[in-house]
Design a protein around this motif. Structure first.
Motif, short mmCIF file in Angstrom:
data_model
loop_
_atom_site.label_atom_id
_atom_site.label_comp_id
_atom_site.label_asym_id
_atom_site.label_seq_id
_atom_site.Cartn_x
_atom_site.Cartn_y
_atom_site.Cartn_z
N PHE A 232 0.85 -1.20 0.00
CA PHE A 232 0.00 0.00 0.00
C PHE A 232 0.87 1.23 0.00
O PHE A 232 1.78 1.37 0.83
CB PHE A 232 -0.91 0.01 1.23
N LEU A 233 0.61 2.14 -0.93
CA LEU A 233 1.32 3.42 -1.03
C LEU A 233 0.37 4.53 -0.61
O LEU A 233 -0.69 4.71 -1.22
CB LEU A 233 1.80 3.64 -2.46
N SER A 234 0.74 5.28 0.42
CA SER A 234 -0.18 6.27 0.97
C SER A 234 0.59 7.33 1.76
O SER A 234 1.82 7.24 1.90
CB SER A 234 -1.17 5.57 1.91
N PRO A 235 -0.12 8.32 2.32
CA PRO A 235 0.55 9.30 3.16
C PRO A 235 0.44 8.96 4.65
O PRO A 235 0.62 9.83 5.50
CB PRO A 235 -0.25 10.58 2.86
N LEU B 81 -3.38 -9.21 4.87
CA LEU B 81 -3.54 -9.04 3.42
C LEU B 81 -2.51 -8.10 2.82
O LEU B 81 -2.13 -8.24 1.66
CB LEU B 81 -4.95 -8.51 3.12
N ILE B 82 -2.06 -7.11 3.60
CA ILE B 82 -1.08 -6.14 3.10
C ILE B 82 0.27 -6.40 3.77
O ILE B 82 0.36 -6.39 4.99
CB ILE B 82 -1.52 -4.69 3.38
N LYS B 83 1.29 -6.61 2.98
CA LYS B 83 2.61 -6.97 3.51
C LYS B 83 3.57 -5.77 3.59
O LYS B 83 4.60 -5.87 4.26
CB LYS B 83 3.26 -8.05 2.63
N TYR B 84 3.26 -4.69 2.89
CA TYR B 84 4.18 -3.54 2.86
C TYR B 84 3.39 -2.25 3.04
O TYR B 84 2.38 -2.03 2.35
CB TYR B 84 4.93 -3.46 1.53
N ASN B 85 3.84 -1.40 3.93
CA ASN B 85 3.29 -0.05 4.05
C ASN B 85 4.34 0.94 3.56
O ASN B 85 5.42 1.07 4.15
CB ASN B 85 2.92 0.27 5.50
N ILE B 86 4.04 1.64 2.47
CA ILE B 86 4.98 2.57 1.84
C ILE B 86 4.36 3.97 1.91
O ILE B 86 3.19 4.15 1.58
CB ILE B 86 5.21 2.20 0.36
N THR B 87 5.13 4.94 2.32
CA THR B 87 4.62 6.31 2.36
C THR B 87 5.20 7.13 1.21
O THR B 87 6.31 6.86 0.73
CB THR B 87 4.97 6.99 3.70
N PHE B 88 4.42 8.12 0.78
CA PHE B 88 4.87 8.98 -0.32
C PHE B 88 6.24 9.57 -0.03
O PHE B 88 7.14 9.56 -0.89
CB PHE B 88 3.88 10.14 -0.53
N GLY C 251 2.90 10.85 6.48
CA GLY C 251 3.92 10.47 5.50
C GLY C 251 3.71 11.15 4.16
O GLY C 251 4.19 10.67 3.13
N ALA C 252 2.99 12.28 4.19
CA ALA C 252 2.70 13.02 2.96
C ALA C 252 3.92 13.81 2.51
O ALA C 252 4.87 14.03 3.26
CB ALA C 252 1.51 13.95 3.17
N CYS C 253 3.85 14.27 1.26
CA CYS C 253 4.90 15.16 0.75
C CYS C 253 4.62 16.58 1.22
O CYS C 253 3.55 16.88 1.75
CB CYS C 253 4.91 15.12 -0.78
N GLU C 254 5.59 17.44 1.01
CA GLU C 254 5.36 18.86 1.32
C GLU C 254 4.30 19.40 0.36
O GLU C 254 4.32 19.16 -0.83
CB GLU C 254 6.67 19.65 1.14
#
Length: 430
Positions: free
Chosen positions: A185-188, A204-211, A304-307
């Motif tokens: 999952f890719l999210s902020p 169900l979700i193996k990876y948490n990825i932030t922007f 975990g959002a971008c500027e």
């Protein structure tokens, strides 16, 4: 301590902004190291809301996610599909090129969590109709789930049993589309890692990825994703689920189908936590639904959002196609029970201190009487001297973190030096 998802770096200067913004009274521990104050994180009491990341002006708080492991595993040829939060559109201008890059390095399918949000809306409506439920608390925000499970488990019966949009998307992909491999999952949102580690989401979700971490990793690798061929999502067209990351996004979706019901919207910490305590004590009337998020401004402004700037986010959301969600298609295809979950109470018992210990803390702070105990300057991070004394009694804060204490101590030492000087001069004179 300091070994959780959010942690303190040595650049901490002890400014106490993290304490001031934190909704969890005992999640920050002050220590004196080498004469310097540092504020560390008690991971057992942190709800991963990320408010401290937002307010720290010294870059002294950081967090962990699964970005590096995800990139390594994709590079190694592992079968991984990606679910992406709709907040991507607000955070990364050339988001289609980012999707194109991720597909080019081996990501299998890429699904928009907006479609999972449409399923989530359907789940809420059908659950409400089936149970006649009212006063439900929305649960797409894992920090809110964390807070309720740990601090107000009395509200678990009101927490919606419908899985979050990303888990709804994952269930749909796995059970109804038979998409193989692991999911990321890719999210902020940093706190999504807590949700994915929860047995109630079935792994169900193996990876948490932030922007933020993904863009940092690509920059470190000297990869310019903006040169990639643009790509689109692999899921069916979404409806209003794309508005879920807005503050009140769930409200927008539910009101599409149910009119004239009070749906209460609240976001941002520590306001959200304060509301939950009022709700459990029934000091507020029960709305039909509570749309609640930890991050002020909603998920678009996640930890975990971008500027970004607020009007740019609003502009991006305004440009979204406002396709209404035809939930009847889900009635024909999906089973509600596949998208329901349970919760596990994890109540944290606060550190207990009695009045005698608090009185001793006041004396240690050089606050012997009432006039000194209502200074309430808030420099320590707490709203009142009383709260600071309680923290000192609990041994999660230190007297040297009190400006009033330091000032009074300094003045006392200065007066002693003046008295000694006058005494010495008097002896010389006479």
């Amino acid at each position: 301590m300091n070994d959780g998802r959010i942690f303190t770096l040595e650049s901490c200067v002890g400014c106490n902004l993290c304490i001031q913004s934190c909704p969890c009274n005992e999640a920050n521990i002050v220590e004196i190291k080498g004469g310097a104050r540092k504020v560390y994180v008690d991971s057992t009491k942190c709800i991963t809301c990320g408010e401290c990341l937002r307010v720290c002006t010294h870059g002294a708080r950081n967090y962990k996610d699964d970005t590096s492991r995800f990139l390594d595993d994709v590079k190694a040829g592992k079968d991984i599909s990606l679910i992406v939060a709709p907040a991507l559109r607000c955070n990364i201008t050339e988001w289609q090129r980012l999707l194109g890059y991720l597909k080019s390095i081996g990501v299998n399918r890429v699904f928009d969590a907006s479609y999972g949000a449409d399923i989530c809306t359907w789940g809420y409506l059908r659950y409400i109709q089936k149970k006649g439920a009212e006063g439900i608390i929305a649960q797409p925000c894992p920090s809110i789930v964390n807070y309720i499970e740990h601090y107000v488990p009395e509200l678990l019966s009101r927490l919606s049993p419908v899985q979050s949009p990303v888990i709804c998307a994952a269930v749909y992909m796995k059970k109804y589309k038979n998409i193989s491999g692991s999911y990321a999952f890719l999210s902020p949102c940093v706190a999504k890692g807590d949700e994915f580690d929860d047995p109630n989401t079935n792994g169900l979700i193996k990876y948490n990825i932030t922007f933020k971490k993904l863009l940092e990793a690509l920059e470190e690798l000297n990869i310019d994703y903006r040169k990639s061929t643009p790509a689109e999502y692999d899921n069916p067209p979404h409806g209003l689920g794309a508005f879920f990351p807005m503050a009140g996004g769930l409200k927008i979706n539910i009101e599409q189908h149910i009119k004239d019901k009070w749906i209460f919207k609240i976001e941002g910490q520590p306001r959200a936590a304060s509301f939950l305590h009022e709700y459990v004590n029934e000091r507020v009337d029960s709305p039909f639904l509570v749309d609640i998020l930890s991050c002020g401004g909603g998920c678009n402004s996640g930890s975990g959002a971008c500027e970004h700037i607020e009007y740019a986010i609003d502009k991006s959301m305004h440009k979204l196609k406002k396709n209404e969600t035809d939930i009847s298609v889900f009635d024909k295809e999906l089973e509600l029970d596949d998208f329901l979950r349970k919760y596990t109470p994890k109540k944290i018992m606060p550190i207990f201190v009695d009045r005698h210990e608090i009185e001793n803390a006041f004396l240690a702070l050089h606050k012997p009487s009432h006039e000194y105990r209502v200074t309430d300057c808030r420099a320590c991070g707490y709203s009142t001297c009383q709260e600071m004394a309680v923290a000192v009694a609990k041994e999660i804060n230190h007297v040297h973190n009190c400006v009033d204490y330091l000032r009074r101590t300094h003045m006392a030492q200065l007066n002693i030096r003046i008295d000694d000087t006058l005494k010495e001069e008097g002896e010389i004179l006479f």
